[in-house]
Motif scaffolding. Structure first.
Motif, PDB file in Angstrom:
ATOM      1  N   ASP A 123      42.732  39.047  52.405  1.00 27.67           N
ATOM      2  CA  ASP A 123      43.951  38.354  52.013  1.00 27.67           C
ATOM      3  C   ASP A 123      43.624  37.209  51.050  1.00 27.67           C
ATOM      4  OD1 ASP A 123      46.836  38.007  52.255  1.00 27.67           O
ATOM      5  OD2 ASP A 123      46.380  36.197  53.395  1.00 27.67           O
ATOM      6  N   GLU A 124      42.595  36.439  51.371  1.00 26.82           N
ATOM      7  CA  GLU A 124      42.198  35.334  50.497  1.00 26.82           C
ATOM      8  C   GLU A 124      41.696  35.851  49.150  1.00 26.82           C
ATOM      9  OE1 GLU A 124      39.422  31.296  50.560  1.00 26.82           O
ATOM     10  OE2 GLU A 124      39.178  32.775  52.163  1.00 26.82           O
ATOM     11  N   ALA A 125      40.885  36.911  49.179  1.00 28.16           N
ATOM     12  CA  ALA A 125      40.378  37.479  47.926  1.00 28.16           C
ATOM     13  C   ALA A 125      41.524  38.012  47.075  1.00 28.16           C
ATOM     14  CB  ALA A 125      39.365  38.588  48.229  1.00 28.16           C
ATOM     15  N   CYS A 126      42.485  38.670  47.707  1.00 26.37           N
ATOM     16  CA  CYS A 126      43.631  39.216  46.967  1.00 26.37           C
ATOM     17  C   CYS A 126      44.496  38.104  46.384  1.00 26.37           C
ATOM     18  CB  CYS A 126      44.444  40.159  47.850  1.00 26.37           C
ATOM     19  SG  CYS A 126      43.596  41.733  48.166  1.00 26.37           S
ATOM     20  N   ASP A 127      44.634  37.002  47.098  1.00 24.33           N
ATOM     21  CA  ASP A 127      45.356  35.849  46.529  1.00 24.33           C
ATOM     22  C   ASP A 127      44.699  35.407  45.219  1.00 24.33           C
ATOM     23  OD1 ASP A 127      47.346  35.631  48.453  1.00 24.33           O
ATOM     24  OD2 ASP A 127      46.292  34.071  49.603  1.00 24.33           O
ATOM     25  N   ASN A 128      43.380  35.365  45.210  1.00 24.52           N
ATOM     26  CA  ASN A 128      42.661  34.930  44.010  1.00 24.52           C
ATOM     27  C   ASN A 128      42.752  35.963  42.890  1.00 24.52           C
ATOM     28  OD1 ASN A 128      42.070  32.606  45.353  1.00 24.52           O
ATOM     29  ND2 ASN A 128      39.908  33.039  45.630  1.00 24.52           N
ATOM     30  N   ILE A 129      42.754  37.228  43.253  1.00 29.90           N
ATOM     31  CA  ILE A 129      42.914  38.286  42.239  1.00 29.90           C
ATOM     32  C   ILE A 129      44.295  38.140  41.585  1.00 29.90           C
ATOM     33  CG2 ILE A 129      43.187  40.777  41.887  1.00 29.90           C
ATOM     34  CD1 ILE A 129      41.039  41.103  44.173  1.00 29.90           C
ATOM     35  N   VAL A 130      45.315  37.921  42.402  1.00 31.38           N
ATOM     36  CA  VAL A 130      46.671  37.779  41.879  1.00 31.38           C
ATOM     37  C   VAL A 130      46.760  36.589  40.924  1.00 31.38           C
ATOM     38  CG1 VAL A 130      49.057  37.224  42.521  1.00 31.38           C
ATOM     39  CG2 VAL A 130      47.792  38.949  43.796  1.00 31.38           C
ATOM     40  N   LYS A 131      46.130  35.476  41.282  1.00 31.49           N
ATOM     41  CA  LYS A 131      46.138  34.296  40.405  1.00 31.49           C
ATOM     42  C   LYS A 131      45.555  34.610  39.038  1.00 31.49           C
ATOM     43  CE  LYS A 131      45.808  30.993  44.193  1.00 31.49           C
ATOM     44  NZ  LYS A 131      44.881  30.158  44.967  1.00 31.49           N
ATOM     45  N   VAL A 150      33.052  47.115  37.994  1.00 30.73           N
ATOM     46  CA  VAL A 150      32.751  47.085  39.424  1.00 30.73           C
ATOM     47  C   VAL A 150      32.367  45.675  39.859  1.00 30.73           C
ATOM     48  CG1 VAL A 150      31.399  48.148  41.271  1.00 30.73           C
ATOM     49  CG2 VAL A 150      31.900  49.456  39.187  1.00 30.73           C
ATOM     50  N   LYS A 151      33.078  45.176  40.886  1.00 30.12           N
ATOM     51  CA  LYS A 151      32.836  43.815  41.376  1.00 30.12           C
ATOM     52  C   LYS A 151      32.913  43.783  42.900  1.00 30.12           C
ATOM     53  CE  LYS A 151      35.097  41.611  37.379  1.00 30.12           C
ATOM     54  NZ  LYS A 151      34.762  42.648  36.468  1.00 30.12           N
ATOM     55  N   LEU A 152      32.104  42.934  43.497  1.00 31.07           N
ATOM     56  CA  LEU A 152      32.225  42.675  44.928  1.00 31.07           C
ATOM     57  C   LEU A 152      33.474  41.821  45.137  1.00 31.07           C
ATOM     58  CD1 LEU A 152      28.526  41.906  45.771  1.00 31.07           C
ATOM     59  CD2 LEU A 152      29.902  43.662  46.886  1.00 31.07           C
ATOM     60  N   ILE A 153      34.355  42.248  46.013  1.00 32.23           N
ATOM     61  CA  ILE A 153      35.652  41.587  46.150  1.00 32.23           C
ATOM     62  C   ILE A 153      35.536  40.137  46.602  1.00 32.23           C
ATOM     63  CG2 ILE A 153      36.116  42.417  48.507  1.00 32.23           C
ATOM     64  CD1 ILE A 153      39.101  42.779  47.501  1.00 32.23           C
ATOM     65  N   LEU A 154      34.575  39.821  47.452  1.00 27.10           N
ATOM     66  CA  LEU A 154      34.479  38.438  47.937  1.00 27.10           C
ATOM     67  C   LEU A 154      33.950  37.475  46.874  1.00 27.10           C
ATOM     68  CD1 LEU A 154      33.478  38.706  51.702  1.00 27.10           C
ATOM     69  CD2 LEU A 154      35.746  38.452  50.649  1.00 27.10           C
ATOM     70  N   ASN A 155      33.453  37.997  45.750  1.00 28.71           N
ATOM     71  CA  ASN A 155      33.103  37.108  44.643  1.00 28.71           C
ATOM     72  C   ASN A 155      34.348  36.471  44.047  1.00 28.71           C
ATOM     73  OD1 ASN A 155      30.348  37.263  44.825  1.00 28.71           O
ATOM     74  ND2 ASN A 155      30.125  38.830  43.245  1.00 28.71           N
ATOM     75  N   GLU A 156      35.515  36.998  44.372  1.00 26.17           N
ATOM     76  CA  GLU A 156      36.766  36.371  43.945  1.00 26.17           C
ATOM     77  C   GLU A 156      37.030  35.080  44.720  1.00 26.17           C
ATOM     78  OE1 GLU A 156      38.488  37.113  41.359  1.00 26.17           O
ATOM     79  OE2 GLU A 156      37.451  38.962  40.897  1.00 26.17           O
ATOM     80  N   VAL A 157      36.416  34.955  45.874  1.00 21.69           N
ATOM     81  CA  VAL A 157      36.547  33.748  46.701  1.00 21.69           C
ATOM     82  C   VAL A 157      35.308  32.872  46.562  1.00 21.69           C
ATOM     83  CG1 VAL A 157      36.877  32.879  49.058  1.00 21.69           C
ATOM     84  CG2 VAL A 157      37.989  35.011  48.353  1.00 21.69           C
ATOM     85  N   HIS A 158      34.154  33.494  46.541  1.00 19.99           N
ATOM     86  CA  HIS A 158      32.862  32.803  46.474  1.00 19.99           C
ATOM     87  C   HIS A 158      32.096  33.346  45.267  1.00 19.99           C
ATOM     88  CE1 HIS A 158      33.701  31.521  50.588  1.00 19.99           C
ATOM     89  NE2 HIS A 158      33.961  32.778  50.864  1.00 19.99           N
ATOM     90  N   PRO A 159      32.399  32.859  44.055  1.00 21.26           N
ATOM     91  CA  PRO A 159      31.799  33.419  42.839  1.00 21.26           C
ATOM     92  C   PRO A 159      30.269  33.479  42.894  1.00 21.26           C
ATOM     93  CG  PRO A 159      33.542  31.881  42.271  1.00 21.26           C
ATOM     94  CD  PRO A 159      33.334  31.759  43.750  1.00 21.26           C
ATOM     95  N   ASN A 160      29.762  34.642  42.515  1.00 24.67           N
ATOM     96  CA  ASN A 160      28.326  34.898  42.377  1.00 24.67           C
ATOM     97  C   ASN A 160      27.523  34.763  43.667  1.00 24.67           C
ATOM     98  OD1 ASN A 160      28.644  35.306  39.539  1.00 24.67           O
ATOM     99  ND2 ASN A 160      28.765  33.076  39.338  1.00 24.67           N
ATOM    100  N   LYS A 161      28.195  34.706  44.812  1.00 24.44           N
ATOM    101  CA  LYS A 161      27.482  34.620  46.095  1.00 24.44           C
ATOM    102  C   LYS A 161      27.156  36.011  46.647  1.00 24.44           C
ATOM    103  CE  LYS A 161      27.650  30.125  46.681  1.00 24.44           C
ATOM    104  NZ  LYS A 161      26.484  29.285  46.724  1.00 24.44           N
ATOM    105  N   ASN A 162      27.889  37.029  46.184  1.00 24.59           N
ATOM    106  CA  ASN A 162      27.682  38.420  46.610  1.00 24.59           C
ATOM    107  C   ASN A 162      27.821  38.611  48.116  1.00 24.59           C
ATOM    108  OD1 ASN A 162      27.286  39.081  43.917  1.00 24.59           O
ATOM    109  ND2 ASN A 162      25.076  38.847  44.069  1.00 24.59           N
ATOM    110  N   TYR A 163      28.765  37.880  48.712  1.00 25.16           N
ATOM    111  CA  TYR A 163      29.055  38.072  50.135  1.00 25.16           C
ATOM    112  C   TYR A 163      29.719  39.432  50.327  1.00 25.16           C
ATOM    113  CZ  TYR A 163      28.325  33.029  50.780  1.00 25.16           C
ATOM    114  OH  TYR A 163      27.806  31.756  50.816  1.00 25.16           O
ATOM    115  N   GLU A 164      29.518  39.992  51.510  1.00 22.44           N
ATOM    116  CA  GLU A 164      30.057  41.306  51.821  1.00 22.44           C
ATOM    117  C   GLU A 164      31.178  41.211  52.845  1.00 22.44           C
ATOM    118  OE1 GLU A 164      26.715  43.658  53.126  1.00 22.44           O
ATOM    119  OE2 GLU A 164      25.965  43.872  51.084  1.00 22.44           O
TER     120      GLU A 164
END
Length: 149
Positions: A138-146, A104-118
């Motif tokens: 969209d930005e978070a999904c780009d990072n997940i794909v990478k 389980v992960k907060l999705i925006l941590n894929e853009v801003h690691p360990n910031k726990n943004y919602e």
């Protein structure tokens, strides 16, 4: 085959958008689904504003159907991305062990690691909120794909 689940509260705004966005960026070698922590909208189509913002960006999520997260989802999915801390807490309460929790992960941590943004819930806001959520996801999904490819 990697299986990814997107989770929000009702599974009609944020998580179906995240599902549609990520599916559009990945091959059929991946399974992407979505669910809600609450049962308010089980069987319902996504919110018309989520459908509209997705369509604006060339995606069709109108055929998705709301469902509630179940602890058996821990057995099915390799990664579970949640939209906010409330979703995170609700999912972790259903975890049976540490192996479940680590998925389980907060999705925006894929853009801003360990910031726990919602990702804000756009349900009670205007159309602009849905566009804002789309851009975040969209930005978070780009990072997940990478990370996956």
């Amino acid at each position: 085959m990697t299986k990814i689940l997107m989770v929000c509260l009702g599974n009609i705004c944020r998580s179906p958008l995240a599902e549609g966005i990520l599916k559009s960026k990945l091959s059929n070698d991946f399974i992407v689904d979505s669910a809600g922590t609450a049962n308010y909208h089980v069987g319902s189509a996504p919110d018309k504003r989520s459908i509209a913002v997705a369509r604006k960006h060339g995606l069709d999520i109108s055929n998705l159907s709301g469902r509630q997260f179940d602890s058996s989802d821990f057995d099915v999915f390799d990664m579970i991305y949640v939209m906010d801390d409330s979703n995170f807490q609700n999912i972790v309460k259903l975890a049976r062990n540490d192996e479940d929790i680590v998925k389980v992960k907060l999705i925006l941590n894929e853009v801003h690691p360990n910031k726990n943004y919602e990702v804000p819930d756009p349900y009670y806001g205007g159309d602009h909120g849905f566009e804002n959520v789309y851009q975040m996801l969209d930005e978070a999904c780009d990072n997940i794909v990478k990370k996956l490819i």
